[in-house]
Design a protein around this motif. Structure first.
Motif, PDB file in Angstrom:
ATOM      1  N   HIS A 111     -10.715  -3.492  12.377  1.00  0.00           N
ATOM      2  CA  HIS A 111      -9.995  -3.370  11.100  1.00  0.00           C
ATOM      3  C   HIS A 111     -11.006  -2.996  10.018  1.00  0.00           C
ATOM      4  O   HIS A 111     -12.076  -3.593   9.919  1.00  0.00           O
ATOM      5  CB  HIS A 111      -9.326  -4.701  10.758  1.00  0.00           C
ATOM      6  CG  HIS A 111      -8.342  -4.600   9.630  1.00  0.00           C
ATOM      7  ND1 HIS A 111      -8.734  -4.382   8.319  1.00  0.00           N
ATOM      8  CD2 HIS A 111      -6.975  -4.675   9.605  1.00  0.00           C
ATOM      9  CE1 HIS A 111      -7.664  -4.336   7.551  1.00  0.00           C
ATOM     10  NE2 HIS A 111      -6.575  -4.516   8.301  1.00  0.00           N
TER      11      HIS A 111
ATOM     12  N   ARG B  54     -12.978  -5.466   7.928  1.00  0.00           N
ATOM     13  CA  ARG B  54     -14.039  -6.240   8.573  1.00  0.00           C
ATOM     14  C   ARG B  54     -15.373  -5.499   8.533  1.00  0.00           C
ATOM     15  O   ARG B  54     -16.372  -5.979   9.088  1.00  0.00           O
ATOM     16  CB  ARG B  54     -13.701  -6.549  10.046  1.00  0.00           C
ATOM     17  CG  ARG B  54     -12.419  -7.276  10.296  1.00  0.00           C
ATOM     18  CD  ARG B  54     -12.249  -8.542   9.497  1.00  0.00           C
ATOM     19  NE  ARG B  54     -13.432  -9.398   9.528  1.00  0.00           N
ATOM     20  CZ  ARG B  54     -13.688 -10.336   8.630  1.00  0.00           C
ATOM     21  NH1 ARG B  54     -12.861 -10.512   7.622  1.00  0.00           N
ATOM     22  NH2 ARG B  54     -14.772 -11.079   8.715  1.00  0.00           N
TER      23      ARG B  54
ATOM     24  N   PHE C 208      -6.426   1.945   8.741  1.00  0.00           N
ATOM     25  CA  PHE C 208      -5.504   1.055   9.441  1.00  0.00           C
ATOM     26  C   PHE C 208      -4.099   1.592   9.265  1.00  0.00           C
ATOM     27  O   PHE C 208      -3.728   2.085   8.192  1.00  0.00           O
ATOM     28  CB  PHE C 208      -5.595  -0.355   8.843  1.00  0.00           C
ATOM     29  CG  PHE C 208      -4.643  -1.341   9.461  1.00  0.00           C
ATOM     30  CD1 PHE C 208      -4.969  -1.999  10.643  1.00  0.00           C
ATOM     31  CD2 PHE C 208      -3.412  -1.608   8.858  1.00  0.00           C
ATOM     32  CE1 PHE C 208      -4.082  -2.910  11.216  1.00  0.00           C
ATOM     33  CE2 PHE C 208      -2.519  -2.518   9.430  1.00  0.00           C
ATOM     34  CZ  PHE C 208      -2.869  -3.163  10.607  1.00  0.00           C
TER      35      PHE C 208
ATOM     36  N   SER D  20      -0.043   0.297  10.002  1.00  0.00           N
ATOM     37  CA  SER D  20       0.732  -0.895  10.337  1.00  0.00           C
ATOM     38  C   SER D  20       1.955  -0.549  11.170  1.00  0.00           C
ATOM     39  O   SER D  20       2.314   0.631  11.335  1.00  0.00           O
ATOM     40  CB  SER D  20       1.188  -1.588   9.050  1.00  0.00           C
ATOM     41  OG  SER D  20       2.251  -0.851   8.448  1.00  0.00           O
TER      42      SER D  20
ATOM     43  N   GLU E 218      -6.356  -7.847   5.894  1.00  0.00           N
ATOM     44  CA  GLU E 218      -6.994  -8.663   6.929  1.00  0.00           C
ATOM     45  C   GLU E 218      -7.430  -9.939   6.217  1.00  0.00           C
ATOM     46  O   GLU E 218      -8.315  -9.902   5.362  1.00  0.00           O
ATOM     47  CB  GLU E 218      -8.194  -7.916   7.515  1.00  0.00           C
ATOM     48  CG  GLU E 218      -8.476  -8.225   8.966  1.00  0.00           C
ATOM     49  CD  GLU E 218      -8.995  -9.644   9.195  1.00  0.00           C
ATOM     50  OE1 GLU E 218      -9.589 -10.213   8.261  1.00  0.00           O
ATOM     51  OE2 GLU E 218      -8.776 -10.186  10.286  1.00  0.00           O
TER      52      GLU E 218
END
Length: 707
Positions: A552, A555, A567, A569, A625
């Protein structure tokens, strides 16, 4: 002491200080005492060598730094110069400048460095390419795009400055050129160039400047333009006559040298019809006029030369100007306690100003206040005597029966001299201001909003800046004659047509704007900014292209994050109850979210639709996240647009892509702009915007967090 025994003002060319012989040089005198201070060589300087060194060494060394890194160096330079203000003030007094004059010049110049440093790091990317405007799609499938970029000029910028601001004049041109990445060659005016040399020496001795980024020519450089071409820029401050000669040079006309000029300006101050004697505006007007007449002994390109006032107020204005001068102005050597106005910069300047005033008197002007004779000056505390030495001149006010007398609007006495003329209508006031044929600045002093608008819009096309003064700004104004680095300094016509300063606008003046075309991947690689259609590395479930094996992006620290990381979804369905709850909780009960019949009657909506801000909130929940990590904070959204309405029963998903990464040069974190796109279940775009986050450079703060 003979000229041969006096030091020569040195030059700094091709990385070395050069001091030619003194014989035959131009004498430079203390403006207050007539003492011989230095000589300036008449020998030809190695201009060709300076230009070549700037184009090679200067360009190479500046290019090693990003826009932000160069901006930070300006702050460091400003701090360094601040430590030496006292010694610079001592030199400045010799130019005829008072403590306040020196503050305007020295502190003002240092302030320009601070301002550009901050704006450069806040408003520009931490790279050497600046995007200009939106990207244009040049093909139906989005595989061919076009955009514009700014990159540094590949030559040098030569600045030729006037005598009146030997520090500020140099630094206000140097700062934007340095951030842009263009080496500067400084050519100061002879009478005060010794102060410029002192500042340049401090800057070079600091060790902060890349080699070749700053050079100094103290002396004859008449062949400057001969060595320049389309790669270079020539920034001139001085007389309109000299500027015209320079602009006529073949290297400007045919060779493509970029020429910028800030020249003569017969600036006006207009007193509104409502601003009669006894009003706050009248008092503010008198204060500004006297300040402009006496600061730098009136030797300012922005000084007020023409006071355009209601005909009924002419006598009152002249009397009030004289009264304030009598009460507040003390002429003399700035080093003597109590002096508020020093000498002109040189005896030659004194002769020129006196000659200009005499010409104006011969042509129909009347000396309403002051005299052309040598004034009494402060020679010791509380002791005055007629000036026998030095370039001293008393403030003078001229009255004109003929407000359209041609010499009033064409001849500038570049000293403590100002004229007062009357007008009968606002339209006449506008016409009189326009007779200056282009000026740097005009003040409009009125508390009548309608008169202000008529005056300001009427004169705007003839001026680079309009300073609106009334009782609300009288205490907070930066002044009629004080250019600020945030705003453009320049003016049309007689004023030269230049646009110095103006924040990042002036940085871009030292850059080339180039249209570039190519694929999304190529433009992303060129600009350092992700373009729609370029490669992505998306984390997610895999349903819409995101790979569960990818990390992600939240991170990743800046050391790991790459342009195109992102990212995607899964879909989230929208229910009517959630829309209703959001409306009730927030109080946003606009009919499109609460009244089905009214919503259906609106051509934009299929019925009740979700609030746009509800969709954005859901999107954050879809891409976030939650664990602590490199992402420190969300600090805003930009360019938010709602495109397709979302009704109950529809679904949304979000794709988030790292679009622009901007590490901060002074902090352990930087900014990341994320391209966010919301789609519905039919793959229609629902909304687009940029999410702005602060991200650690390395993921150390929460390395051991266990959740």
């Amino acid at each position: 002491m003979t000229t041969a025994q006096i030091g020569v003002v040195p030059s700094f060319i091709a990385g070395q200080w050069q001091t030619p012989a003194a014989e035959g040089g131009t004498e430079v005198l203390d403006a207050n005492t007539g003492e011989l201070l230095a000589t300036v060589t008449k020998d030809r300087l190695d201009v060709a060598g300076a230009v070549a060194y700037g184009r090679t060494t200067g360009q190479r060394e500046l290019a090693k730094l990003s826009l932000h890194e160069r901006a930070l160096k300006l702050k460091e330079l400003a701090l360094h110069l601040n430590e030496h203000r006292k010694e610079l003030y001592e030199i400045s007094y010799k130019t005829g400048a008072t403590k306040i004059d020196s503050m305007v010049d020295i502190d003002g110049g240092i302030g320009v460095l601070f301002t550009f440093s901050g704006k450069g790091r806040r408003e520009l990317p931490n790279s050497n390419v600046i995007l200009d405007g939106p990207t244009e799609s040049l093909s139906k499938d989005g595989s061919f795009l076009g955009t514009h970029i700014y990159t540094a000029l590949t030559g040098v910028v030569v600045q030729v400055n006037a005598f009146n601001f030997p520090v500020w004049g140099m630094l206000e041109k140097f700062a934007p050129a340095f951030i842009a990445g263009v080496p500067t060659i400084v050519k100061p005016a002879t009478p005060t160039g010794y102060l410029t040399e002192a500042v340049v020496r401090l800057m070079l001795d600091s060790g902060l400047l890349p080699d070749g980024s700053l050079q100094l020519l103290s002396g004859s450089a008449r062949d400057l333009m001969d060595h320049l071409d389309y790669r270079d820029m020539f920034a001139f401050t001085g007389s309109a006559a000299t500027a015209s000669k320079l602009k006529a040079h073949p290297n400007v006309i045919d060779g493509g040298v970029r020429f910028s000029a800030e020249t003569d300006s017969l600036n006006a101050a207009i007193l509104g019809p409502d601003a009669v004697e006894g009003t706050p505006e009248f008092d503010a007007f008198i204060k500004v006029v006297v300040n402009e007449m006496t600061t730098k002994a009136g030797q300012k390109c922005t000084a007020i030369r023409r006071n355009i006032v209601p005909a009924s107020q002419v006598d009152a204005v002249i009397a009030a100007i004289g009264k304030r001068i009598d009460e507040r102005v003390v002429v003399g050597d700035p080093r003597v306690e109590g002096v508020t106005m020093g000498a002109l910069a040189s005896l030659e300047q004194l002769r020129d100003v006196r000659a200009a005033v005499q010409d104006m008197l011969d042509a129909g002007g009347e000396l309403a206040y002051g005299a052309l004779d040598a004034p009494k000056v402060r020679v010791a505390p509380d002791t005055d005597a007629v000036a026998e030495q030095g370039a001293f001149m008393a403030p003078m006010v001229l009255r004109w029966d003929d407000a359209r007398n041609p010499i009033l609007h064409s001849r500038e006495a570049f000293g403590p001299v100002s004229s007062v003329v009357g007008y009968d209508t606002v339209d006449e006031a506008v016409a009189l201001a326009a007779l200056g044929a282009g000026s740097l600045v005009a003040t409009v002093c009125t508390n009548d909003a309608q008169a202000m608008r008529q005056l300001s819009l009427g004169i705007a096309g003839h001026h680079g800046r309009v300073h609106i003064l009334n009782r609300e700004t009288a205490r907070s104004t930066t002044g009629h004659g004080s250019p600020v680095p945030h705003l453009v300094h320049g003016g049309p016509g007689r004023a030269g047509g230049g646009e110095e300063l103006g924040g990042v606008r002036s940085v871009k003046h030292h850059m080339q704007r180039t249209a570039v075309q190519g694929s999304p991947n190529m433009l992303t690689a060129l600009t350092g900014v992700w373009h729609t259609g370029a490669a992505q590395s998306l984390a997610g479930s895999g349903k819409f292209g995101g790979q569960a094996s990818n990390v992600h992006p939240f991170r990743k620290s800046l050391a790991e994050l790459k342009i195109g990381d992102g990212f995607v979804s899964d879909l989230r369905e929208v229910s009517l109850q959630e829309i209703t709850d959001f409306a009730n909780e927030t109080g946003d009960t606009f009919y499109a979210h609460t009244d089905a019949k009214a919503a259906e009657a609106n051509p934009f909506f299929p019925g009740i639709v979700a609030h746009g801000y509800l969709l954005v909130s859901w999107a954050a929940g879809l891409f976030v996240e939650p664990a602590p990590g490199p992402v420190l904070a969300n600090y805003g959204l930009e360019n938010l647009r709602f495109i397709t309405p979302v009704g109950a029963g529809d679904s949304i998903r979000v794709t988030l892509t790292a679009k622009k990464i901007t590490p901060r040069v002074t902090d352990e974190y930087g900014e990341v702009a994320w391209d966010a796109v919301l789609h519905n279940q039919n793959d229609e775009i629902v909304a687009t915007y940029d999410v702005l986050t602060l991200v650690e450079k390395t993921d150390s703060t929460y390395a051991n967090w266990q959740g």
